[in-house]
Design a protein around this motif. Structure first.
Motif, PDB file in Angstrom:
ATOM      1  N   PRO A  15      -2.571   5.586  -5.004  1.00  0.00           N
ATOM      2  CA  PRO A  15      -3.143   4.759  -6.083  1.00  0.00           C
ATOM      3  C   PRO A  15      -2.066   3.970  -6.826  1.00  0.00           C
ATOM      4  O   PRO A  15      -0.932   4.425  -6.957  1.00  0.00           O
ATOM      5  CB  PRO A  15      -3.822   5.773  -7.010  1.00  0.00           C
ATOM      6  N   ALA A  16      -2.437   2.808  -7.323  1.00  0.00           N
ATOM      7  CA  ALA A  16      -1.512   1.934  -8.053  1.00  0.00           C
ATOM      8  C   ALA A  16      -0.888   2.661  -9.240  1.00  0.00           C
ATOM      9  O   ALA A  16       0.259   2.394  -9.609  1.00  0.00           O
ATOM     10  CB  ALA A  16      -2.221   0.668  -8.505  1.00  0.00           C
TER      11      ALA A  16
ATOM     12  N   GLY B 267      12.110  -6.537  -6.074  1.00  0.00           N
ATOM     13  CA  GLY B 267      11.956  -7.278  -4.827  1.00  0.00           C
ATOM     14  C   GLY B 267      12.080  -8.766  -5.019  1.00  0.00           C
ATOM     15  O   GLY B 267      11.379  -9.548  -4.373  1.00  0.00           O
ATOM     16  N   ASN B 268      12.956  -9.178  -5.906  1.00  0.00           N
ATOM     17  CA  ASN B 268      13.034 -10.579  -6.288  1.00  0.00           C
ATOM     18  C   ASN B 268      14.139 -11.354  -5.573  1.00  0.00           C
ATOM     19  O   ASN B 268      14.592 -12.380  -6.065  1.00  0.00           O
ATOM     20  CB  ASN B 268      13.221 -10.680  -7.813  1.00  0.00           C
TER      21      ASN B 268
ATOM     22  N   VAL C 119       7.506   0.333 -10.297  1.00  0.00           N
ATOM     23  CA  VAL C 119       8.473  -0.684  -9.888  1.00  0.00           C
ATOM     24  C   VAL C 119       9.541  -0.771 -10.968  1.00  0.00           C
ATOM     25  O   VAL C 119       9.228  -0.962 -12.137  1.00  0.00           O
ATOM     26  CB  VAL C 119       7.795  -2.059  -9.687  1.00  0.00           C
ATOM     27  N   ILE C 120      10.780  -0.597 -10.565  1.00  0.00           N
ATOM     28  CA  ILE C 120      11.900  -0.686 -11.494  1.00  0.00           C
ATOM     29  C   ILE C 120      12.436  -2.111 -11.451  1.00  0.00           C
ATOM     30  O   ILE C 120      12.800  -2.612 -10.390  1.00  0.00           O
ATOM     31  CB  ILE C 120      13.034   0.295 -11.098  1.00  0.00           C
TER      32      ILE C 120
ATOM     33  N   LYS D 288       2.773  -7.074  -6.016  1.00  0.00           N
ATOM     34  CA  LYS D 288       1.359  -7.020  -5.613  1.00  0.00           C
ATOM     35  C   LYS D 288       1.229  -6.547  -4.168  1.00  0.00           C
ATOM     36  O   LYS D 288       0.341  -5.761  -3.839  1.00  0.00           O
ATOM     37  CB  LYS D 288       0.703  -8.389  -5.799  1.00  0.00           C
ATOM     38  N   GLU D 289       2.123  -7.029  -3.306  1.00  0.00           N
ATOM     39  CA  GLU D 289       2.094  -6.598  -1.905  1.00  0.00           C
ATOM     40  C   GLU D 289       2.365  -5.097  -1.781  1.00  0.00           C
ATOM     41  O   GLU D 289       1.728  -4.420  -0.970  1.00  0.00           O
ATOM     42  CB  GLU D 289       3.122  -7.389  -1.092  1.00  0.00           C
ATOM     43  N   LEU D 290       3.271  -4.595  -2.603  1.00  0.00           N
ATOM     44  CA  LEU D 290       3.572  -3.161  -2.586  1.00  0.00           C
ATOM     45  C   LEU D 290       2.341  -2.359  -2.992  1.00  0.00           C
ATOM     46  O   LEU D 290       2.001  -1.368  -2.339  1.00  0.00           O
ATOM     47  CB  LEU D 290       4.745  -2.849  -3.515  1.00  0.00           C
TER      48      LEU D 290
END
Length: 180
Positions: free
Chosen positions: A25-26, A2-3, A31-32, A13-15
């Motif tokens: 749960p985290a 998401g950059n 995240v790839i 963090k938002e995700l």
């Protein structure tokens, strides 16, 4: 990650916050961050590379249901469309990974609708009920509010038009899906 606007760490963090609101749960969020898969609405990702990553994740996590975009990507976002193409390739044409990886795993694709239907909110419910589909999710008022809370976690992406999206989009109320 998401950059697209150099906000990768913020968006990660938002995700996680958004997933927490949804009860995910985290530890179940992956995240790839791959240089050949840039977050960019105009970039088509490599189908084979992405298919390989998706299949490895399905196998590692023993996933039995994948929900993804359809060929329209809901919003026409090239990354969304690329994800659909990779998943479709994985489940229909992949020659490298044995078929047992996909055995028992089903794929649902979220139906893209025309602009009018996209922004008529709950008015689309009767239309969606009448049209062919494999699965139809109609959210309760409480579920819609939960979805909005999850969307609000993505503060870095909440531009003016996304506030309108939360108010008027049928996807906040009804989602029709087809089996791949």
């Amino acid at each position: 990650s998401g950059n697209y606007y150099n906000q990768g760490e913020i968006r990660k963090k938002e995700l996680e916050q958004s997933c927490c609101v949804l009860g995910i749960p985290a530890s179940d969020v992956t995240v790839i961050d791959h240089r050949d898969l840039p977050d960019n609405p105009a970039v088509e990702w490599d189908t084979h590379l992405l298919a390989t990553i998706v299949l490895k994740h399905i196998e590692a996590k023993n996933i039995n249901l994948v929900v993804t975009f359809d060929a329209g990507g809901v919003s026409g976002h090239a990354n969304h469309i690329s994800l659909y193409a990779a998943v479709r390739y994985s489940f229909c044409c992949f020659e490298i990974i044995p078929l047992f990886v996909c055995a028992g795993c089903r794929v649902l694709v979220l139906e893209s609708v025309n602009l009018l239907r996209k922004y008529i909110s709950f008015v689309d419910v009767p239309i969606s009920c009448l049209l062919p589909r494999d699965t139809l999710f109609i959210l309760t008022e409480e579920e819609t509010e939960q979805a909005k809370r999850a969307m609000r976690c993505h503060r870095s992406q909440l531009l003016w038009f996304r506030h309108l999206y939360m108010l008027f989009s049928r996807y906040m109320v009804v989602n029709s899906l087809r089996l791949l």
